[in-house]
Design a protein around this motif. Structure first.
Motif, short mmCIF file in Angstrom:
data_model
loop_
_atom_site.label_atom_id
_atom_site.label_comp_id
_atom_site.label_asym_id
_atom_site.label_seq_id
_atom_site.Cartn_x
_atom_site.Cartn_y
_atom_site.Cartn_z
N VAL A 84 0.84 -1.20 0.00
CA VAL A 84 0.00 0.00 0.00
C VAL A 84 0.87 1.25 0.00
O VAL A 84 0.61 2.23 -0.72
CB VAL A 84 -0.94 0.00 1.23
CG1 VAL A 84 -1.58 1.37 1.41
CG2 VAL A 84 -2.01 -1.07 1.07
N MET A 85 1.95 1.24 0.78
CA MET A 85 2.85 2.39 0.86
C MET A 85 3.58 2.61 -0.46
O MET A 85 3.87 3.75 -0.84
CB MET A 85 3.84 2.21 2.01
CG MET A 85 3.18 2.23 3.38
SD MET A 85 4.28 1.79 4.74
CE MET A 85 5.22 3.32 4.90
N ALA A 86 3.88 1.53 -1.18
CA ALA A 86 4.51 1.66 -2.50
C ALA A 86 3.55 2.30 -3.49
O ALA A 86 3.94 3.16 -4.30
CB ALA A 86 4.94 0.27 -3.00
N TYR A 87 2.28 1.91 -3.42
CA TYR A 87 1.26 2.52 -4.28
C TYR A 87 1.11 4.01 -3.97
O TYR A 87 0.97 4.84 -4.88
CB TYR A 87 -0.08 1.81 -4.11
CG TYR A 87 -1.21 2.43 -4.89
CD1 TYR A 87 -1.28 2.28 -6.27
CD2 TYR A 87 -2.18 3.21 -4.25
CE1 TYR A 87 -2.31 2.88 -7.00
CE2 TYR A 87 -3.20 3.80 -4.97
CZ TYR A 87 -3.26 3.64 -6.34
OH TYR A 87 -4.28 4.24 -7.06
N ASP A 88 1.16 4.36 -2.69
CA ASP A 88 1.08 5.76 -2.28
C ASP A 88 2.22 6.57 -2.89
O ASP A 88 2.01 7.68 -3.39
CB ASP A 88 1.13 5.85 -0.76
CG ASP A 88 1.28 7.28 -0.26
OD1 ASP A 88 0.32 8.06 -0.39
OD2 ASP A 88 2.37 7.61 0.24
N ARG A 89 3.44 6.03 -2.87
CA ARG A 89 4.59 6.72 -3.46
C ARG A 89 4.44 6.83 -4.99
O ARG A 89 4.86 7.83 -5.58
CB ARG A 89 5.89 5.98 -3.11
CG ARG A 89 6.31 6.05 -1.66
CD ARG A 89 6.58 7.47 -1.19
NE ARG A 89 5.36 8.17 -0.81
CZ ARG A 89 5.16 9.48 -0.91
NH1 ARG A 89 6.11 10.25 -1.39
NH2 ARG A 89 4.03 10.04 -0.55
N TYR A 90 3.85 5.81 -5.60
CA TYR A 90 3.62 5.84 -7.05
C TYR A 90 2.69 7.00 -7.41
O TYR A 90 2.98 7.78 -8.33
CB TYR A 90 3.02 4.51 -7.51
CG TYR A 90 2.22 4.60 -8.79
CD1 TYR A 90 2.85 4.77 -10.03
CD2 TYR A 90 0.82 4.56 -8.76
CE1 TYR A 90 2.13 4.89 -11.20
CE2 TYR A 90 0.08 4.67 -9.92
CZ TYR A 90 0.74 4.83 -11.14
OH TYR A 90 0.01 4.94 -12.30
N VAL A 91 1.59 7.14 -6.69
CA VAL A 91 0.63 8.22 -6.97
C VAL A 91 1.29 9.58 -6.72
O VAL A 91 1.12 10.52 -7.50
CB VAL A 91 -0.65 8.07 -6.14
CG1 VAL A 91 -1.60 9.24 -6.39
CG2 VAL A 91 -1.35 6.76 -6.46
N CYS A 133 4.22 9.96 -9.62
CA CYS A 133 3.78 9.85 -11.01
C CYS A 133 2.55 10.71 -11.32
O CYS A 133 2.33 11.08 -12.47
CB CYS A 133 3.50 8.39 -11.37
SG CYS A 133 4.94 7.32 -11.19
N ASN A 134 1.73 10.99 -10.31
CA ASN A 134 0.54 11.84 -10.50
C ASN A 134 0.44 12.87 -9.37
O ASN A 134 -0.54 12.87 -8.61
CB ASN A 134 -0.72 10.97 -10.53
CG ASN A 134 -0.73 9.99 -11.67
OD1 ASN A 134 -0.96 10.36 -12.82
ND2 ASN A 134 -0.49 8.73 -11.36
N PRO A 135 1.43 13.74 -9.23
CA PRO A 135 1.47 14.65 -8.07
C PRO A 135 0.29 15.61 -8.01
O PRO A 135 -0.17 15.95 -6.92
CB PRO A 135 2.79 15.40 -8.26
CG PRO A 135 3.11 15.27 -9.71
CD PRO A 135 2.58 13.94 -10.13
N LEU A 136 -0.23 16.06 -9.16
CA LEU A 136 -1.34 17.01 -9.17
C LEU A 136 -2.65 16.36 -8.72
O LEU A 136 -3.56 17.06 -8.25
CB LEU A 136 -1.51 17.61 -10.57
CG LEU A 136 -0.31 18.41 -11.11
CD1 LEU A 136 -0.59 18.91 -12.51
CD2 LEU A 136 0.00 19.59 -10.18
N LEU A 137 -2.75 15.06 -8.88
CA LEU A 137 -3.97 14.35 -8.50
C LEU A 137 -3.82 13.62 -7.16
O LEU A 137 -4.73 12.91 -6.75
CB LEU A 137 -4.35 13.33 -9.59
CG LEU A 137 -4.65 13.90 -10.98
CD1 LEU A 137 -4.89 12.76 -11.97
CD2 LEU A 137 -5.88 14.81 -10.92
N TYR A 138 -2.66 13.80 -6.50
CA TYR A 138 -2.36 13.01 -5.30
C TYR A 138 -3.42 13.16 -4.22
O TYR A 138 -3.97 12.17 -3.73
CB TYR A 138 -0.99 13.43 -4.76
CG TYR A 138 -0.57 12.67 -3.51
CD1 TYR A 138 -0.38 11.29 -3.55
CD2 TYR A 138 -0.37 13.34 -2.30
CE1 TYR A 138 0.01 10.59 -2.41
CE2 TYR A 138 0.02 12.65 -1.16
CZ TYR A 138 0.21 11.28 -1.23
OH TYR A 138 0.58 10.59 -0.09
N MET A 139 -3.74 14.37 -3.83
CA MET A 139 -4.69 14.60 -2.74
C MET A 139 -6.12 14.25 -3.16
O MET A 139 -6.98 14.02 -2.31
CB MET A 139 -4.62 16.05 -2.26
CG MET A 139 -3.28 16.42 -1.63
SD MET A 139 -2.74 15.28 -0.33
CE MET A 139 -4.02 15.51 0.90
#
Length: 321
Positions: free
Chosen positions: A123-130, A133-139
């Protein structure tokens, strides 16, 4: 009459207690190990509680990444507390016994902790991916409700996996001996005490244990393949360094955790020995829960700053006491 005989035989093969062999038979070495393990346990408690308190008390850290770090610290806190208090008691005990019920609960909670750590690291790896790779959509993507659901699924998977292993193990008859060749209740040493065929149990352990590990490791590898590709496409060297620095703590935790798994399960069967398994188990139960908060605490600037802020706030009050 036959039902009574079957019931009495079943009771005879379910001992009321087990005897733990521990880590050594040398009393002097036991005293040394008791001191070391007690020190490690105190550091583990203080480090993980500090991480939880710091993240909970600083509103700037109320973002998905730290929510997962806080859950990892809580897991490590529980993880070590399942094994270490009983291990410390056996170092000072002559009999080194553990009741049947205690053994069941210890195996169940330990198995859940191992599976949970696998899923949570994924789950933490997926969090780092988002985040990378998608910083504007992170939140937007990693909303609080979604993060809670991810952690909830990790707990569900962990406890379901532990339930399968525990129920399959303790339905076996234990008629060879009640002495466990380990310092806590684990599946492999308990299977050796059974006088029945344990092939099905070993298959269940391989399938469901492997499923948890492989699914988590696959998620980590796929996530980091995208993360590395994205970082390499960043033009600024400073930007690449900053992006990668947010992953280093997680990568170190993954490396330590999975290197232990590889040592335990992916070495030739001819080289297998319970002494080696006990050494690897010390990493699981003692070292990893202590190292994880230290890795995140020492390498994460935000956590360090939050800790310094809390220390500056409360130090004058402590000096007055």
């Amino acid at each position: 009459m036959k039902m009574k005989q079957d019931k009495s035989m079943q009771n005879a093969t379910k001992p009321s207690y087990f005897v733990l062999s521990g880590l050594t038979d040398d009393p002097r070495l036991e005293l040394l190990l008791f001191t070391l393990f007690l020190l490690f346990y105190v550091v583990t408690l203080l480090a993980n509680i500090s991480i939880i308190v710091i993240i909970s008390g600083d509103s700037r850290l109320h973002i998905p990444m730290y929510f997962f770090i806080k859950n990892l610290s809580f897991l490590d806190l529980c993880y070590s507390s399942v094994i270490l208090p009983k291990t410390l008691a056996t170092f000072l005990s002559v009999t080194k016994t553990i009741s049947f019920v205690e053994c069941v609960m210890q195996m169940y909670l330990f198995g859940a902790s191992v599976s949970l750590e696998c899923f949570l690291l994924g789950v933490m790896a997926y969090d780092r991916y988002v985040a990378i790779c998608n910083p504007l959509l992170y939140m937007i993507l990693m909303k609080k409700r979604f993060c809670v659901q991810l952690v909830g699924f990790a707990y569900l998977g962990g406890y379901l996996n532990a339930s399968i292993h525990t129920s399959c193990t303790f339905q076996l008859p234990f008629c060879k001996s009640n002495k466990i060749d380990h310092f806590y209740c684990d599946v492999p040493p308990l299977l050796k005490l059974s006088c029945s065929d344990t092939t099905a149990n070993e298959l269940v352990m391989f399938i469901f244990g492997g499923l948890a590990e492989i699914s988590s490791l696959t998620t980590i590898m796929v996530s980091y393949s995208y993360i590395i590709s994205t970082i390499l496409n960043i033009n600024s060297q400073q930007g690449r360094k900053k992006s990668f620095s947010t992953c280093t703590s997680h990568l170190m935790t993954v490396g330590i955790f999975y290197s232990t798994i590889v040592f335990m399960y992916l070495r030739p069967s001819s080289s297998y020995a319970m002494s080696q398994d006990r050494i690897a188990s010390v990493f699981y139960t003692v070292i990893i829960p202590m190292l994880n908060p230290l890795i995140y605490g020492l390498r994460n600037k935000e956590l360090t700053r939050a800790f310094m802020k809390i220390r500056e706030k409360y130090t004058p009050w402590l000096l007055l006491l």
